[in-house]
Design an enzyme around this catalytic site. Sequence first.
Site, PDB file in Angstrom:
ATOM      1  N   ASP A  91       0.867  -1.175   0.000  1.00  0.00           N
ATOM      2  CA  ASP A  91       0.000   0.000   0.000  1.00  0.00           C
ATOM      3  C   ASP A  91       0.911   1.234   0.000  1.00  0.00           C
ATOM      4  O   ASP A  91       2.101   1.124   0.343  1.00  0.00           O
ATOM      5  CB  ASP A  91      -0.863  -0.054   1.265  1.00  0.00           C
ATOM      6  CG  ASP A  91      -1.770   1.146   1.386  1.00  0.00           C
ATOM      7  OD1 ASP A  91      -2.311   1.583   0.361  1.00  0.00           O
ATOM      8  OD2 ASP A  91      -1.934   1.651   2.497  1.00  0.00           O
ATOM      9  N   ASP A  93      -0.219   5.078   0.947  1.00  0.00           N
ATOM     10  CA  ASP A  93      -0.486   6.031   2.039  1.00  0.00           C
ATOM     11  C   ASP A  93      -0.546   5.315   3.388  1.00  0.00           C
ATOM     12  O   ASP A  93      -1.290   4.362   3.572  1.00  0.00           O
ATOM     13  CB  ASP A  93      -1.819   6.759   1.784  1.00  0.00           C
ATOM     14  CG  ASP A  93      -1.677   7.757   0.650  1.00  0.00           C
ATOM     15  OD1 ASP A  93      -1.174   8.859   0.897  1.00  0.00           O
ATOM     16  OD2 ASP A  93      -2.043   7.404  -0.492  1.00  0.00           O
TER      17      ASP A  93
HETATM   18  O1  LIG Z   1      -5.259   3.033  -1.140  1.00  0.00           O
HETATM   19  P1  LIG Z   1      -4.278   3.901  -0.408  1.00  0.00           P
HETATM   20  O2  LIG Z   1      -2.956   4.036  -1.088  1.00  0.00           O
HETATM   21  O3  LIG Z   1      -4.141   3.511   1.039  1.00  0.00           O
HETATM   22  O4  LIG Z   1      -4.929   5.339  -0.450  1.00  0.00           O
HETATM   23  C1  LIG Z   1      -5.935   5.695   0.457  1.00  0.00           C
HETATM   24  C2  LIG Z   1      -6.122   7.196   0.367  1.00  0.00           C
HETATM   25  O5  LIG Z   1      -4.846   7.757   0.598  1.00  0.00           O
HETATM   26  C3  LIG Z   1      -4.794   9.195   0.555  1.00  0.00           C
HETATM   27  O6  LIG Z   1      -5.456   9.689   1.678  1.00  0.00           O
HETATM   28  C4  LIG Z   1      -4.871   9.307   2.914  1.00  0.00           C
HETATM   29  O7  LIG Z   1      -3.528   9.844   2.982  1.00  0.00           O
HETATM   30  C5  LIG Z   1      -3.452  11.282   2.934  1.00  0.00           C
HETATM   31  C6  LIG Z   1      -1.982  11.670   2.943  1.00  0.00           C
HETATM   32  O8  LIG Z   1      -1.314  11.167   4.064  1.00  0.00           O
HETATM   33  C7  LIG Z   1      -4.213  11.872   4.125  1.00  0.00           C
HETATM   34  O9  LIG Z   1      -4.193  13.304   4.044  1.00  0.00           O
HETATM   35  C8  LIG Z   1      -5.680  11.381   4.091  1.00  0.00           C
HETATM   36  O10 LIG Z   1      -6.326  11.782   5.296  1.00  0.00           O
HETATM   37  C9  LIG Z   1      -5.696   9.829   4.055  1.00  0.00           C
HETATM   38  O11 LIG Z   1      -7.047   9.365   3.904  1.00  0.00           O
HETATM   39  C10 LIG Z   1      -5.360   9.720  -0.735  1.00  0.00           C
HETATM   40  O12 LIG Z   1      -5.419  11.130  -0.682  1.00  0.00           O
HETATM   41  C11 LIG Z   1      -6.738   9.137  -1.024  1.00  0.00           C
HETATM   42  O13 LIG Z   1      -7.142   9.547  -2.308  1.00  0.00           O
HETATM   43  C12 LIG Z   1      -6.623   7.619  -0.986  1.00  0.00           C
HETATM   44  O14 LIG Z   1      -7.906   7.044  -1.242  1.00  0.00           O
END
Ligand SMILES: O=P(O)(O)OC[C@H]1O[C@H](O[C@H]2O[C@H](CO)[C@@H](O)[C@H](O)[C@H]2O)[C@H](O)[C@@H](O)[C@@H]1O
Length: 183
Positions: A91, A93
Amino acid sequence: AAGLFACRSAASAGAMSMRQTYRDLAAAAARSANCTWAELEAMRAASPTRSRPGADVDELTAWMRKHPSALSKFEQIASASKGKKIVMFLDYDGTLSPIVANPDAAYMSDAMREAVRDVAKHFPTAIVSGRCRDKVHNFVGLSELYYAGSHGMDIKGPGSNSRLMPICSPSLCCASPQASSSP
Ligand SMILES: O=P(O)(O)OC[C@H]1O[C@H](O[C@H]2O[C@H](CO)[C@@H](O)[C@H](O)[C@H]2O)[C@H](O)[C@@H](O)[C@@H]1O
């Protein structure tokens, strides 16, 4: 969270390199948090969600028993993967990068990038994300990986053409925050 799948087939990498892979990833995660692996494990064990009394803790403890940390089950994983081909699915994020307030600033550290580069030398390695594939690729910057963006709707491997499912196109997924919740 990092996922590790062991598929049955001729083993192309031994348990030793897998152990090193795990250690490299754990060490990179610890470096990202500015601490040692041991300190990271100690912090994890002492985190409020573990030490707070009450039903939540019982629930978490039960969940952790059912889904133990791969780091504490390394020998079992190595033994179960003997004779199988290892493929790494990571993954982005919150796994390769820290969670930050601004999604456009979710950079991964150089140490983590090097660890992923090393992993990809031993095992086919893919990054699976809800984000737009190009965005994740730009953050990671390693051409030797597979990238699955838009929750797997848009997949591209090293040197291959993008396999884009008709339901999702870059203009829909990457254009603007209004166009999609996945930047
Ligand atoms: O499928 P993933 O790679 O785990 O992505 C999930 C989401 O990740 C991002 O959002 C998350 O991380 C951001 C940066 O650290 C944070 O600001 C946010 O609160 C988290 O939810 C991304 O922006 C999303 O589009 C993804 O769905």
